[in-house]
Design a protein around this motif. Structure first.
Motif, PDB file in Angstrom:
ATOM      1  N   HIS A 106       0.584  -1.223  -0.021  1.00 50.19           N
ATOM      2  CA  HIS A 106      -0.011  -0.102  -0.202  1.00 50.19           C
ATOM      3  C   HIS A 106       0.843   0.989   0.192  1.00 50.19           C
ATOM      4  O   HIS A 106       0.087   2.354  -0.061  1.00 50.19           O
ATOM      5  CB  HIS A 106      -1.101   0.306   0.960  1.00 50.19           C
ATOM      6  CG  HIS A 106      -2.222  -1.246   0.813  1.00 50.19           C
ATOM      7  ND1 HIS A 106      -2.929  -1.221  -0.190  1.00 50.19           N
ATOM      8  CD2 HIS A 106      -2.139  -2.091   2.119  1.00 50.19           C
ATOM      9  CE1 HIS A 106      -3.705  -2.083   0.397  1.00 50.19           C
ATOM     10  NE2 HIS A 106      -3.069  -2.658   1.303  1.00 50.19           N
ATOM     11  N   GLY A 124      -6.154  -1.594   2.948  1.00 46.76           N
ATOM     12  CA  GLY A 124      -6.670  -1.071   1.559  1.00 46.76           C
ATOM     13  C   GLY A 124      -8.485  -0.135   1.612  1.00 46.76           C
ATOM     14  O   GLY A 124      -8.624   0.687   1.350  1.00 46.76           O
ATOM     15  N   LEU A 130      -7.665   3.074   3.451  1.00 49.86           N
ATOM     16  CA  LEU A 130      -6.888   4.037   2.666  1.00 49.86           C
ATOM     17  C   LEU A 130      -8.032   4.153   1.564  1.00 49.86           C
ATOM     18  O   LEU A 130      -7.485   5.134   0.836  1.00 49.86           O
ATOM     19  CB  LEU A 130      -5.837   2.989   1.936  1.00 49.86           C
ATOM     20  CG  LEU A 130      -4.408   2.806   2.588  1.00 49.86           C
ATOM     21  CD1 LEU A 130      -3.171   2.459   2.548  1.00 49.86           C
ATOM     22  CD2 LEU A 130      -3.924   4.146   3.480  1.00 49.86           C
TER      23      LEU A 130
END
Length: 377
Positions: A250, A279, A282
């Motif tokens: 990431h 994820g 984010l």
């Protein structure tokens, strides 16, 4: 393995010494009424000692067929004792013709397959010896030899297995050290060439702007990916995954990922679930904090737990916004983050201050969790 060599040589020395001891007993004519047959048996023992010593010295020949033949030859020599001893069979102080030579296949099985195989081989030889003694009811049945056979098989098998495991660990450590040296060499080469070029493209692209800025951004992402690839350690055991390797993917110019120097090994399903939750967090940062927002991912190992926090410098989440989104059917935080983590036996806490950003903290058990709980909240 190389560590087995000294064990097989020790078994060969034991065969030769035991053969010499049996020959001395035969030469003394102690309890042997048919010494001619006895010398013939000793001749077979001598031939097999030479053949077995040569065969066991070749790693490709060491296997169950050779070990089985070794055991059968020893049993045949042992069962020939009544024909050599005659009426003296079972007399006090009289040993079977092979004497201590019968322990050689027990030691060979122990070295090859460990203490259990050594114990089984000892049981087979001991059963033959006890059967010979039972045939002469007037003679006392002694179990000293049986006990010694079992002890030698179990102890030698245990020591041989420990030695093999130690050699495997040492080999693994040597391979890991060699891999680390190669990784360091690649890191130096990449730093002196590829990484410097990518860093230069990133800087110049941002300075020029336009389409060049997009190229600079892509170069920066590839630079971060290469650095993470070089820094990653050796692969974990089968069925487990180093969480660091999943989190480092990431990383980007806008996302800083910080992990411990030591591996964070988790069951693969847990590690993948945690990385997916990160994820999703984010993705929320990109969707709601606007272009240029920065995010920081921090992974830590605690006592029996693993904690991953995702923090951003965005505008924060207004009070009641999460409940409103859930009521409206938008399950980004509730499903993609909280629900996924709770299925893995972990917890999620969200702290957000308007104007100061948001922090999502994910805590998971470091050990393998029990059955996954169904139902998302």
């Amino acid at each position: 393995m190389a560590i087995e060599g000294p064990f097989w040589r020790a078994v060969a020395v034991f065969r030769v010494a035991s053969l010499a001891y049996a020959a001395v007993l035969m030469a003394q004519h102690r309890g042997y009424e048919e010494p001619v047959i006895g010398w013939l048996v000793l001749g077979v023992m001598a031939l097999w000692t030479a053949g077995a010593t040569f065969a066991y010295s070749i790693p490709a020949l060491r296997g169950r067929p050779l070990l089985a033949i070794d055991l059968l030859v020893t049993m045949a020599c042992l069962l020939s004792s009544p024909y050599v001893q005659g009426a003296q069979q079972g007399a006090t102080g009289t040993l079977p013709v092979p004497a201590t030579w019968v322990a050689a296949p027990v030691l060979a099985w122990a070295v090859y397959a460990g203490r259990r195989a050594g114990a089984v081989a000892a049981a087979v030889v001991a059963a033959c010896d006890l059967w010979l003694r039972v045939r002469t009811p007037e003679a006392p049945i002694l179990i000293n030899g049986t006990v010694l056979l079992f002890l030698s098989g179990v102890v030698v098998g245990h020591v041989a297995r420990l030695a093999k495991q130690a050699e495997e660990r040492m080999q693994r450590a040597i391979e890991m050290e060699a891999a680390q040296r190669e990784r360091d060499r690649l890191a130096r080469d990449l730093h002196d060439s590829v990484l410097q070029v990518l860093a230069l493209v990133q800087r110049r692209g941002r300075q020029i702007g336009g389409e060049a800025a997009e190229l600079g951004r892509l170069a920066g992402e590839q630079e971060a990916a290469l650095r993470q690839l070089v820094a990653s350690g050796p692969p974990p055991a089968k069925g487990a995954t180093d969480l660091r390797s999943l989190l480092l993917r990431h990383g980007s110019p806008d996302v800083t990922v910080s992990t411990p120097a030591t591996p964070m090994v988790l069951p693969t399903a847990v590690a993948q679930g945690a990385a997916a939750a990160v994820g999703a967090a984010l993705d929320n940062v990109r969707a709601h904090c606007g272009a240029g927002a920065k995010a920081w991912v921090l992974a830590e190992s605690g006592e029996g737990t693993v904690t991953v926090s995702v923090r951003d410098d965005g505008p924060g989440i207004p009070d009641g916004r999460l409940e409103e989104a859930r009521a409206g059917g938008r399950m980004g935080v509730a499903g993609s983050i909280r629900g996924r983590v709770e299925e893995l036996g972990g917890t999620v806490s969200i702290v957000s201050v308007p104007g100061q950003g948001t922090e999502v903290e994910i805590t998971l058990p470091a050990a393998t969790p029990g059955p996954l709980r169904s139902g998302r909240r």
